[in-house]
Write an enzyme that holds these catalytic residues in place. Sequence first.
Site, PDB file in Angstrom:
ATOM      1  CB  SER A 105      35.680  40.004  37.228  1.00  0.00           C
ATOM      2  OG  SER A 105      36.016  39.344  38.388  1.00  0.00           O
TER       3      SER A 105
ATOM      4  CG  ASP B 135      37.666  44.840  43.001  1.00  0.00           C
ATOM      5  OD1 ASP B 135      37.194  43.999  43.777  1.00  0.00           O
ATOM      6  OD2 ASP B 135      37.780  44.644  41.770  1.00  0.00           O
TER       7      ASP B 135
ATOM      8  CG  HIS C 182      34.723  42.894  41.473  1.00  0.00           C
ATOM      9  ND1 HIS C 182      35.995  42.896  40.961  1.00  0.00           N
ATOM     10  CD2 HIS C 182      34.090  41.824  40.920  1.00  0.00           C
ATOM     11  CE1 HIS C 182      36.127  41.866  40.131  1.00  0.00           C
ATOM     12  NE2 HIS C 182      34.987  41.202  40.086  1.00  0.00           N
TER      13      HIS C 182
HETATM   14  C1  LIG Z   1      39.168  36.003  42.484  1.00  0.00           C
HETATM   15  S1  LIG Z   1      37.978  36.894  41.701  1.00  0.00           S
HETATM   16  C2  LIG Z   1      37.220  35.927  40.502  1.00  0.00           C
HETATM   17  C3  LIG Z   1      36.491  36.706  39.536  1.00  0.00           C
HETATM   18  C4  LIG Z   1      35.142  37.159  40.001  1.00  0.00           C
HETATM   19  N1  LIG Z   1      34.497  36.093  40.671  1.00  0.00           N
HETATM   20  C5  LIG Z   1      33.632  36.281  41.630  1.00  0.00           C
HETATM   21  O1  LIG Z   1      33.421  37.304  42.192  1.00  0.00           O
HETATM   22  C6  LIG Z   1      34.287  37.558  38.804  1.00  0.00           C
HETATM   23  O2  LIG Z   1      34.572  37.212  37.692  1.00  0.00           O
HETATM   24  N2  LIG Z   1      33.191  38.258  39.066  1.00  0.00           N
HETATM   25  C7  LIG Z   1      32.158  38.544  38.081  1.00  0.00           C
HETATM   26  C8  LIG Z   1      30.806  38.212  38.675  1.00  0.00           C
HETATM   27  O3  LIG Z   1      30.684  36.876  38.957  1.00  0.00           O
HETATM   28  C9  LIG Z   1      32.103  40.000  37.660  1.00  0.00           C
HETATM   29  O4  LIG Z   1      31.636  40.270  36.546  1.00  0.00           O
HETATM   30  O5  LIG Z   1      32.517  40.864  38.448  1.00  0.00           O
END
Ligand SMILES: CSCC[C@H](NC=O)C(=O)N[C@@H](CO)C(=O)O
Length: 700
Positions: free
Chosen positions: A559, A643, A675
Amino acid sequence: MESQVMTNPEDISKLYRELSLFPSLTRADVGPVITSQYGGKYSNIYTEWSQRDLERNENVKFCRQYIVFHDDKSVVYSGPSGNCTEIKGELLSKDSPSGDMKAVVRESIIKGEDKQFLEIWSKNIKVKSINLTALKKHGKVYEDDQFGCLVWSHSETHLLYVAERKRLKAESFFQVWPSKHTLKGEQFVFYEDWGETLVSKSSPVLCVLDIEGSNVSVLEGVPDNISPGQAFWAPSDTGVVFVGWWHEPFRLGLKYSPNRRSSLFYVDLTGGQCEQLSSGSSAVCSPKLSPDQCRIIYLECAVYGPHQQCSRLCMYDWYTKRTSVVVDVVKRPREDGFAGIYSSSLSPLCWSADSQRILVSCPQGSRKDLLLVETTTGSVTSLTSKSPGGSWSLLTIERNLMVVSWSSPNCPPSLRVGFLPLGGSREEVDWVVLEDSQTQPDIDWQILNFTPPPEQDNSQYHLYLGETSPWSLLCLSLSGGPHSVIVADWLLSSSVLCRMGFAILLVNYRGSIGYGQDSILSLPGNVGTQDVKDVQFAVESVLRGGAFDEQKVAVAGGSHGGFVACHLIGQYPEFYKACVARNPVINLASMIGSTDIPDWYTLLSLYHCFSVPCVCVLTVTMYVTVVTIQVKTPVLLTLGEDDKRVPPKQGIEYYRALKALQVPVRLLWYPGNNHSLSKVDAESDGFMNIALWMTQHLSL
Ligand SMILES: CSCC[C@H](NC=O)C(=O)N[C@@H](CO)C(=O)O
């Protein structure tokens, strides 16, 4: 610096299978106090666990009970009472306050169709089984952590739960014989939902079962422009208290985003009047009523801005109707180590028996501690900071008996109980292990602190931490979010990689939660630079220690962590020999139209949520394109077809760019996964591919 890393897929899968056997604790309930015929007092403790079943390709849920003899201050004797039993088909379950009855929401497939039942059990009899699907009062029951609940009234005569609002059947304009009660021409109307992991959850309603009459009713009075959830019975069962999330201007993803505009509400059962109990200009969650039914404690944070940030602990007095801030936002960690409250949910029960104190488990730097808050003074003390390092998660507290899960990077979750010392006492908690777990051989770990060089200093904040286990090859894993944190707990993938012979450096760059609000606020506007440089600085500092081969460094992240990983291989093209990115954010401009959290751009580039892309975003996008051109590192991409947070088209854009640049790239596409890529087959296949990608490209 000769490395002995496992490379044979058979050996790696055997190790993965072995370590995937360790279950994690998901729930605990303490039963009523029973006095034995010899005068000893005891309580049963019911626990639920989750374990990967690679053969069945699912996470199985099972329960185990324990008996704890005590004198209300300390545990006298404890042990398991019986073996584990798998739980099938239960969406929700809850014992009544007296412990005499149990309610279960069960899903069952009958003649190929999903049906939901609400069951009431008493002694050894299932006294009621109500077919909710056939009743057609509402749609599917919500079983998620965001909205879902199953709550007994104090009188034990009613049950409260949340379900999707009933939708009338839609029919075509051209239906020749229209049926009654249908909506003509509404067949293709789009229904918004609450995003990642809450797909098809759109309009929740509060539902009440009158147990005696087997009658289900949908509560009236909840405003149409909010979605209710996290509900419970008000004192004396006069009504229901709940959190309501506003729909305007449209539903934004709620997962990992406790910053959505929401408020506490009370709906009266007799008149159906709905009253707003908290401000309406902030985001609230996780309200919990005190045992004396006088006060409600809840978490509050600012709306929009960073998705996860330091919360306020607030208290609403039911009788004076006054709200007070018990613990405020902490900008920088205090001298005693307290860094603020970082949590989007309190444990189901979190009050001490005297209704004066609250327990919160949350990250404090790289560890997860158990904090005790005095509600009258706001003083916060850690119950675990002097205990062995690792992560302490509160499962429940009942009559001051705390049930916790403890784990660390080399020790899978264990179950512990202990009595909360009386108010004012400075006694340490005497933790008793109910279910132990083995410390894993060949895994060692430590927390490292780094201060970035002056040129990378950010006047707002300057500290970050990482964890490493000292072996001979380095593999980085990066926190996502960007406002999340990696704490020192048990992580299957890291433990397998360590046992294979890798060293893992888990980096919390500045912007991660658990280090004060200033750290969080230091990142917006600096993504792609501050986070990337922090990670690079941590790696180079560790490499300077001389224990690792500089030619054998790999990077992995998911992510936002995937975004940082892709930046690292673009900004330091010769440095990393392998890269893995799970559902990475690649193109900020195309993200805004496709993610369930477009407001994310406010914090990234000070871009306003509901306007058109501005120069800031386009600049960042071009920057990503520029760094991609320099990439030489082989990249493994793992993408979830479903996702909603970072749609897989992001990864595909990167795949195509790397193909065009003739950089080795492999793309794994997981249908039916969102996701987190956490379905058992996706997670295990992903792990094997990651391990082999690293061993192949680090030439082991
Ligand atoms: C526009 S998406 C931003 C990235 C995501 N943020 C929140 O969901 C992200 O990095 N998620 C992390 C958990 O916070 C992950 O490891 O999936």
